[in-house]
Design an enzyme around this catalytic site. Structure first.
Site, PDB file in Angstrom:
ATOM      1  N   THR A 120       0.823  -1.207   0.000  1.00  0.00           N
ATOM      2  CA  THR A 120       0.000   0.000   0.000  1.00  0.00           C
ATOM      3  C   THR A 120       0.856   1.255   0.000  1.00  0.00           C
ATOM      4  OG1 THR A 120      -1.535   1.254   1.381  1.00  0.00           O
ATOM      5  CG2 THR A 120      -0.111  -0.281   2.526  1.00  0.00           C
ATOM      6  N   ASP A 121       0.297   2.342  -0.517  1.00  0.00           N
ATOM      7  CA  ASP A 121       0.997   3.637  -0.468  1.00  0.00           C
ATOM      8  C   ASP A 121       1.120   4.156   0.965  1.00  0.00           C
ATOM      9  OD1 ASP A 121      -1.682   4.304  -0.061  1.00  0.00           O
ATOM     10  OD2 ASP A 121      -1.800   5.742  -1.714  1.00  0.00           O
ATOM     11  N   GLU A 122       0.326   3.578   1.890  1.00  0.00           N
ATOM     12  CA  GLU A 122       0.339   4.096   3.266  1.00  0.00           C
ATOM     13  C   GLU A 122       1.661   3.865   3.978  1.00  0.00           C
ATOM     14  OE1 GLU A 122      -2.873   3.245   5.795  1.00  0.00           O
ATOM     15  OE2 GLU A 122      -4.363   3.375   4.215  1.00  0.00           O
ATOM     16  N   TYR A 146      -1.880  -0.571  11.117  1.00  0.00           N
ATOM     17  CA  TYR A 146      -2.028  -1.238   9.806  1.00  0.00           C
ATOM     18  C   TYR A 146      -0.848  -0.916   8.909  1.00  0.00           C
ATOM     19  CZ  TYR A 146      -3.338  -1.641   4.896  1.00  0.00           C
ATOM     20  OH  TYR A 146      -3.313  -1.922   3.550  1.00  0.00           O
ATOM     21  N   LYS A 150       2.211  -3.311   7.352  1.00  0.00           N
ATOM     22  CA  LYS A 150       2.437  -3.475   5.910  1.00  0.00           C
ATOM     23  C   LYS A 150       3.880  -3.070   5.573  1.00  0.00           C
ATOM     24  CE  LYS A 150       0.034  -4.560   3.047  1.00  0.00           C
ATOM     25  NZ  LYS A 150      -0.327  -5.899   2.487  1.00  0.00           N
TER      26      LYS A 150
HETATM   27  P1  NAD Z   1      -9.672  -7.289   2.336  1.00  0.00           P
HETATM   28  O1  NAD Z   1      -9.662  -7.000   3.794  1.00  0.00           O
HETATM   29  O2  NAD Z   1     -10.901  -7.005   1.555  1.00  0.00           O
HETATM   30  O3  NAD Z   1      -9.343  -8.847   2.100  1.00  0.00           O
HETATM   31  C1  NAD Z   1      -8.340  -9.508   2.813  1.00  0.00           C
HETATM   32  C2  NAD Z   1      -8.493 -11.011   2.565  1.00  0.00           C
HETATM   33  O4  NAD Z   1      -7.424 -11.690   3.244  1.00  0.00           O
HETATM   34  C3  NAD Z   1      -9.807 -11.603   3.102  1.00  0.00           C
HETATM   35  O5  NAD Z   1     -10.372 -12.495   2.173  1.00  0.00           O
HETATM   36  C4  NAD Z   1      -9.378 -12.354   4.367  1.00  0.00           C
HETATM   37  O6  NAD Z   1     -10.195 -13.455   4.674  1.00  0.00           O
HETATM   38  C5  NAD Z   1      -7.965 -12.780   3.970  1.00  0.00           C
HETATM   39  N1  NAD Z   1      -7.110 -13.015   5.135  1.00  0.00           N
HETATM   40  C6  NAD Z   1      -6.937 -12.218   6.223  1.00  0.00           C
HETATM   41  N2  NAD Z   1      -6.089 -12.795   7.095  1.00  0.00           N
HETATM   42  C7  NAD Z   1      -5.699 -13.969   6.538  1.00  0.00           C
HETATM   43  C8  NAD Z   1      -4.820 -15.015   6.963  1.00  0.00           C
HETATM   44  N3  NAD Z   1      -4.165 -14.939   8.129  1.00  0.00           N
HETATM   45  N4  NAD Z   1      -4.651 -16.067   6.147  1.00  0.00           N
HETATM   46  C9  NAD Z   1      -5.309 -16.152   4.958  1.00  0.00           C
HETATM   47  N5  NAD Z   1      -6.158 -15.204   4.519  1.00  0.00           N
HETATM   48  C10 NAD Z   1      -6.355 -14.126   5.310  1.00  0.00           C
HETATM   49  O7  NAD Z   1      -8.404  -6.548   1.737  1.00  0.00           O
HETATM   50  P2  NAD Z   1      -8.227  -5.800   0.333  1.00  0.00           P
HETATM   51  O8  NAD Z   1      -8.763  -4.426   0.434  1.00  0.00           O
HETATM   52  O9  NAD Z   1      -8.683  -6.693  -0.731  1.00  0.00           O
HETATM   53  O10 NAD Z   1      -6.638  -5.689   0.291  1.00  0.00           O
HETATM   54  C11 NAD Z   1      -5.867  -6.736  -0.273  1.00  0.00           C
HETATM   55  C12 NAD Z   1      -4.396  -6.347  -0.209  1.00  0.00           C
HETATM   56  O11 NAD Z   1      -4.185  -5.141  -0.915  1.00  0.00           O
HETATM   57  C13 NAD Z   1      -3.877  -6.094   1.201  1.00  0.00           C
HETATM   58  O12 NAD Z   1      -2.571  -6.597   1.289  1.00  0.00           O
HETATM   59  C14 NAD Z   1      -3.891  -4.580   1.330  1.00  0.00           C
HETATM   60  O13 NAD Z   1      -2.912  -4.145   2.240  1.00  0.00           O
HETATM   61  C15 NAD Z   1      -3.541  -4.184  -0.090  1.00  0.00           C
HETATM   62  N6  NAD Z   1      -4.013  -2.868  -0.549  1.00  0.00           N
HETATM   63  C16 NAD Z   1      -5.330  -2.530  -0.408  1.00  0.00           C
HETATM   64  C17 NAD Z   1      -5.777  -1.318  -0.926  1.00  0.00           C
HETATM   65  C18 NAD Z   1      -7.242  -0.904  -0.839  1.00  0.00           C
HETATM   66  O14 NAD Z   1      -7.567   0.218  -1.205  1.00  0.00           O
HETATM   67  N7  NAD Z   1      -8.137  -1.768  -0.395  1.00  0.00           N
HETATM   68  C19 NAD Z   1      -4.874  -0.442  -1.541  1.00  0.00           C
HETATM   69  C20 NAD Z   1      -3.522  -0.822  -1.643  1.00  0.00           C
HETATM   70  C21 NAD Z   1      -3.115  -2.043  -1.150  1.00  0.00           C
HETATM   71  O1  DAU Z   2      -4.135   3.914   0.427  1.00  0.00           O
HETATM   72  C1  DAU Z   2      -4.365   2.538   0.372  1.00  0.00           C
HETATM   73  C2  DAU Z   2      -5.203   2.106   1.564  1.00  0.00           C
HETATM   74  O2  DAU Z   2      -6.526   2.545   1.302  1.00  0.00           O
HETATM   75  C3  DAU Z   2      -5.178   0.597   1.782  1.00  0.00           C
HETATM   76  O3  DAU Z   2      -3.883   0.221   2.155  1.00  0.00           O
HETATM   77  C4  DAU Z   2      -6.167   0.179   2.883  1.00  0.00           C
HETATM   78  O4  DAU Z   2      -6.219  -1.231   2.979  1.00  0.00           O
HETATM   79  C5  DAU Z   2      -7.539   0.715   2.507  1.00  0.00           C
HETATM   80  O5  DAU Z   2      -8.453   0.417   3.554  1.00  0.00           O
HETATM   81  C6  DAU Z   2      -7.469   2.226   2.285  1.00  0.00           C
HETATM   82  O6  DAU Z   2      -7.156   2.905   3.525  1.00  0.00           O
HETATM   83  P1  DAU Z   2      -7.932   4.246   3.958  1.00  0.00           P
HETATM   84  O7  DAU Z   2      -7.825   4.367   5.421  1.00  0.00           O
HETATM   85  O8  DAU Z   2      -7.547   5.383   3.103  1.00  0.00           O
HETATM   86  O9  DAU Z   2      -9.435   3.792   3.498  1.00  0.00           O
HETATM   87  P2  DAU Z   2     -10.864   3.942   4.183  1.00  0.00           P
HETATM   88  O10 DAU Z   2     -11.848   3.407   3.189  1.00  0.00           O
HETATM   89  O11 DAU Z   2     -10.919   3.392   5.561  1.00  0.00           O
HETATM   90  O12 DAU Z   2     -11.048   5.520   4.292  1.00  0.00           O
HETATM   91  C7  DAU Z   2     -10.856   6.373   3.171  1.00  0.00           C
HETATM   92  C8  DAU Z   2     -10.952   7.812   3.676  1.00  0.00           C
HETATM   93  O13 DAU Z   2     -12.298   8.069   4.077  1.00  0.00           O
HETATM   94  C9  DAU Z   2     -10.093   8.082   4.895  1.00  0.00           C
HETATM   95  O14 DAU Z   2      -9.572   9.403   4.809  1.00  0.00           O
HETATM   96  C10 DAU Z   2     -11.068   7.968   6.073  1.00  0.00           C
HETATM   97  C11 DAU Z   2     -12.366   8.458   5.467  1.00  0.00           C
HETATM   98  N1  DAU Z   2     -13.618   7.869   5.994  1.00  0.00           N
HETATM   99  C12 DAU Z   2     -13.685   6.512   6.130  1.00  0.00           C
HETATM  100  C13 DAU Z   2     -14.855   5.919   6.571  1.00  0.00           C
HETATM  101  C14 DAU Z   2     -14.955   4.418   6.744  1.00  0.00           C
HETATM  102  C15 DAU Z   2     -14.708   8.671   6.254  1.00  0.00           C
HETATM  103  O15 DAU Z   2     -14.666   9.913   6.113  1.00  0.00           O
HETATM  104  N2  DAU Z   2     -15.878   8.088   6.683  1.00  0.00           N
HETATM  105  C16 DAU Z   2     -15.995   6.748   6.846  1.00  0.00           C
HETATM  106  O16 DAU Z   2     -17.090   6.273   7.238  1.00  0.00           O
END
Ligand code: NAD
Ligand code: DAU
Length: 336
Positions: A120-122, A146, A150
């Site tokens: 992630t960019d975080e 988190y 990562k």
């Molecule tokens: P998500 O939370 O929707 O899905 C995570 C999945 O991993 C689930 O199916 C869960 O059951 C599985 N999991 C969790 N713990 C596990 C374990 N111990 N063993 C096996 N499986 C397990 O997550 P996502 O949003 O799909 O993110 C996927 C990946 O992408 C993550 O590594 C996250 O850090 C990265 N990422 C997410 C975003 C975003 O915007 N969502 C952006 C950049 C990177």
């Molecule tokens: O940047 C990549 C990341 O993006 C991933 O690594 C994470 O897995 C993914 O969850 C996401 O993280 P954020 O914390 O940015 O996403 P989230 O959807 O939780 O929130 C997006 C923005 O919206 C953040 O600034 C918080 C805000 N927010 C979130 C929720 C749930 C609100 O204002 N209201 C809300 O109810």
């Protein structure tokens, strides 16, 4: 190619598996997923008879070793992924994101299997409004449990590559949106609130900026890196989609035909990162990747349509998710 996809029942992983099965008949997919609260096997229904699904934990060293011994490559999505949860209960993040990655790295090292690490960019922390976007050279500076876990997992991958010759690539992507995202996350939470006639919930003033990318664009970039990326290299993935949270909430309200100011300000997230932004030049110039979803509003409309059409997928998680936010102390601070 025989591919092991961890976290394939989660948001990005399920979209990745679907895209792979539909577009690449030469790839056989095994999914390893623990089906935590964030995993949903129904996300794989459309491809269930064309993949192998293994219900298990990435931190289970024996299981992971056995699965990795039978594949050519691993794409590692599995993680605890929600910042708010990491603030209430950090331990599962340490266990899955750090120990789980260690377990995979030991297995790919032992069996000399190609490995792609999804991050992630975080890990870079946050930016001020005028700062240049993150690049592959930006120093790590994570803010939340988190993002710290990562970042830790990324560093393990780099060390295993350098010290043990593991054939790994890494990608750090910005915020994804699209179908199959859990209702705890910002965009699906507000869409499903609006479907239920509930006002969207904006943390604090809503001035934080996220760099949105459609999940299919992220996953195409992952395939590009898996096939053509340089071993040992990190690639940043982003689609120039910067928007502040308030603007996103207003767009969603407009899409539902509602007054764009009809939302609540609620308690802010502690340590809330101000801005993320990705400079994806390396990926674009070296590997020739370009995003296909240039129009965020159109992508948002398609995502809203998906949640309207797939209520049976998200409904079982909705009430519990909202209860958890309330129990964590989320309060309404005011309206516009
Ligand atoms: P998500 O939370 O929707 O899905 C995570 C999945 O991993 C689930 O199916 C869960 O059951 C599985 N999991 C969790 N713990 C596990 C374990 N111990 N063993 C096996 N499986 C397990 O997550 P996502 O949003 O799909 O993110 C996927 C990946 O992408 C993550 O590594 C996250 O850090 C990265 N990422 C997410 C975003 C975003 O915007 N969502 C952006 C950049 C990177
Ligand atoms: O940047 C990549 C990341 O993006 C991933 O690594 C994470 O897995 C993914 O969850 C996401 O993280 P954020 O914390 O940015 O996403 P989230 O959807 O939780 O929130 C997006 C923005 O919206 C953040 O600034 C918080 C805000 N927010 C979130 C929720 C749930 C609100 O204002 N209201 C809300 O109810």
């Amino acid at each position: 190619m025989r591919l092991l996809v961890t976290g394939g029942a989660g948001f990005i992983g399920a979209n990745f598996v679907q895209q792979t099965v539909l577009e690449r008949s030469d790839v056989t997919v095994t999914v390893l997923d623990a089906l935590t609260y964030a995993g949903n096997k129904a996300s794989l229904d459309s491809v269930a008879d064309r993949i192998d699904f293994v219900h298990g934990d990435i931190a289970d060293l024996d299981l992971v070793d056995e699965l990795v011994s039978g594949v050519d490559a691993v794409v590692h999505f599995a993680a605890e992924s929600h910042n708010d949860n990491s603030l209430s209960e950090p331990w599962p993040f340490v266990q899955t994101n750090i120990v789980g990655t260690y377990s995979l790295l030991q297995a790919v090292r032992r069996h000399d299997v190609r490995y792609h690490h999804i991050s992630t960019d975080e890990v870079y922390g946050d930016l001020d409004v005028d700062d240049p976007a993150f690049t592959e050279a930006t120093p790590y500076n994570p803010s939340s449990p988190y993002s710290a876990t990562k970042a830790s997992s990324d560093l393990l991958v780099r060390a295993w590559t350098r010290s043990f010759g593991v054939r790994a690539t890494l990608s750090n992507c910005s915020n994804n949106y699209g179908p199959y995202q859990h209702v705890e996350k910002f965009i699906p939470r507000q869409i499903t609130n609006l479907i239920d006639g509930v006002r969207p919930r904006l943390y604090g003033a809503g001035h934080q900026i996220r760099d949105w990318i459609h999940v299919d664009d992220h996953n195409r970039a992952v395939w590009t890196i898996l096939e053509n990326g340089q071993i040992g290299r990190t690639y940043l993935i982003g689609a120039d989609g910067e928007l502040d949270n308030k603007s996103v909430v207003r767009m969603l309200l407009e899409a539902f035909g509602r007054d764009p100011d009809d939302f609540d300000h609620v308690t802010d997230r502690p340590g809330h990162d101000q801005r993320y932004a990705i400079d994806a030049s390396l990926l674009r110039t070296e590997l020739g990747w370009t995003p296909r979803y240039g129009d965020f509003r159109a992508g948002l409309d398609a995502t809203i349509a998906w949640y309207r059409d797939n209520e049976s997928w998200w409904r079982p998680d909705k009430a519990g998710t909202e209860r958890a936010y309330a129990q964590a102390g989320e309060r309404t601070l005011g309206t516009e």
